[in-house]
Design an enzyme around this catalytic site. Structure first.
Site, PDB file in Angstrom:
ATOM      1  N   GLU A   6     -24.714  24.003  42.759  1.00 35.44           N
ATOM      2  CA  GLU A   6     -24.947  23.446  44.204  1.00 35.44           C
ATOM      3  C   GLU A   6     -23.618  22.509  44.551  1.00 35.44           C
ATOM      4  OE1 GLU A   6     -26.968  23.632  46.598  1.00 35.44           O
ATOM      5  OE2 GLU A   6     -27.749  21.325  46.470  1.00 35.44           O
ATOM      6  N   THR A  36     -24.268  20.435  55.246  1.00 41.10           N
ATOM      7  CA  THR A  36     -24.655  19.261  54.547  1.00 41.10           C
ATOM      8  C   THR A  36     -23.675  18.264  54.473  1.00 41.10           C
ATOM      9  OG1 THR A  36     -26.005  20.662  52.919  1.00 41.10           O
ATOM     10  CG2 THR A  36     -25.429  18.541  52.156  1.00 41.10           C
TER      11      THR A  36
HETATM   12  N1  HSE Z   1     -30.267  14.989  49.808  1.00 44.76           N
HETATM   13  C1  HSE Z   1     -29.224  15.977  50.194  1.00 44.76           C
HETATM   14  C2  HSE Z   1     -28.773  15.257  51.767  1.00 44.76           C
HETATM   15  C3  HSE Z   1     -29.861  17.188  50.324  1.00 44.76           C
HETATM   16  O1  HSE Z   1     -29.900  14.999  52.508  1.00 44.76           O
HETATM   17  O2  HSE Z   1     -27.739  15.122  52.042  1.00 44.76           O
HETATM   18  C4  HSE Z   1     -28.930  18.190  49.819  1.00 44.76           C
HETATM   19  O3  HSE Z   1     -29.326  18.249  48.462  1.00 44.76           O
END
Ligand code: HSE
Length: 320
Positions: A149, A197
């Protein structure tokens, strides 16, 4: 559905063949893995909560080889590098010292907020662990898949890989992963918008007020209890968030309208799935179809094309 189950509807001899098929393929150095899309955060559980979705999913085929090669097909595959140094599954294969020819059929579009890269990383971790008999437990595979990831998001998050590997509802913290088998109907509405992201993380506020912290703790506790009870009302109530979601909503054209429309159609809670742009609604089974069409219409009224998945919380990666 696993191939074994498909073939078991045929006659008896095929049934026995189907049972042994995964073992035979593994002996031949081949495996296929289906790893589900996921929804992280669920509003009140930023970077901690996640659920596996019954659909969509990535399917990857693995074959032992001298070096790692990657071939991509499926949703948005043209945007994903096949270079193992730049692909999530390359890092996973390195971490497991498990070179393979890897064919990835993307069912989960990248930059969707549905854990696309995590699904591929989870599938690779589960499949290569099995193919090379590395002996890691599902929980131990979570940080290994998270390394994959990190190749695309720049940071290792367990909140998507944990549910894709373990299934159900997961709470991923520094101490490890807590998993609950939950069954909640969901609608995931994916607009034709790209939110990376990285961009979504840049808008996350650096501070929160104490009253927001108190509210978030209450909502996170309600959601966790709702997952234990398979209670869509409590889960939906616990999805409310006044810290991260409002900041990110500005990146999704039509978010407020879609949210209001879904709630009016009976959704028990609505939030952004992961980093977005998918909008996720929890609901009772009987309301799911109406909520799905309402969310599509609401995006349509803003001139935004979208697709919708009527889904629910499902299991983790399956090898077949
Ligand atoms: N928790 C993360 C975010 C999701 O919302 O940025 C991506 O892994």
């Amino acid at each position: 559905m696993p191939l074994g189950r498909v073939l078991s509807t045929a006659n008896g001899s095929q049934c026995r063949f189907a049972t042994f098929l995964p073992t035979l393929l593994k002996l031949a150095g081949m495996l296929t893995v289906r790893a589900p899309a996921t929804s992280a955060n669920l509003g009140s559980g930023f970077d901690v909560f996640g659920v596996a979705l019954e659909r969509p999913a990535d399917v990857i085929r693995l074959e032992k080889a001298d070096r790692v090669t990657i071939e991509m097909t499926g949703a948005g595959s043209q945007y994903i590098p096949e270079d193992p140094d730049k692909n999530t599954v390359g890092a996973v294969a390195d971490a497991l010292d498990a070179p393979a020819r890897i064919q990835i059929d993307k069912g989960v579009r990248p930059a969707s907020g549905l854990g696309s890269s995590a699904a591929s990383a989870a599938a690779a971790a589960v499949g290569l662990n099995e193919l090379y008999d590395r002996g890691y437990s599902r929980e131990e595979l979570v940080p290994i898949a998270a390394k994959g990831e990190a190749v695309v998001s720049g940071d290792a998050h367990d909140d998507n890989v944990a549910p894709s590997i373990m299934g159900g509802f997961t709470i991923a913290t520094e101490q490890g992963v807590t998993q609950v088998d939950a069954d909640i109907p969901l609608v995931a509405c994916l607009p034709d918008i790209v939110v990376s992201t990285r961009d979504a993380r840049n808008v996350v506020p650096e501070t929160a007020r104490v009253d927001q912290m108190v509210e978030t703790v209450g909502n996170a506790a309600a959601l966790t209890t709702g997952m234990h009870r398979d209670d869509p009302e409590l889960v939906g109530q616990g999805m409310h968030d006044t810290v991260v979601t409002p900041a990110r909503a500005k990146l999704i054209d039509g978010y407020e309208q879609v949210r209001e429309a879904a709630l009016a159609a009976g959704a028990t809670g609505v939030t952004i799935s992961g980093a977005g742009p998918t909008v996720m609604a929890a609901c009772a089974e009987d309301d799911r179809r109406q909520i799905a069409s309402t969310m599509l219409d609401a995006f349509g009224e803003r001139g935004v094309d979208a697709r919708v998945y009527q889904t629910r919380i499902g299991g983790g990666a399956e090898v077949f």
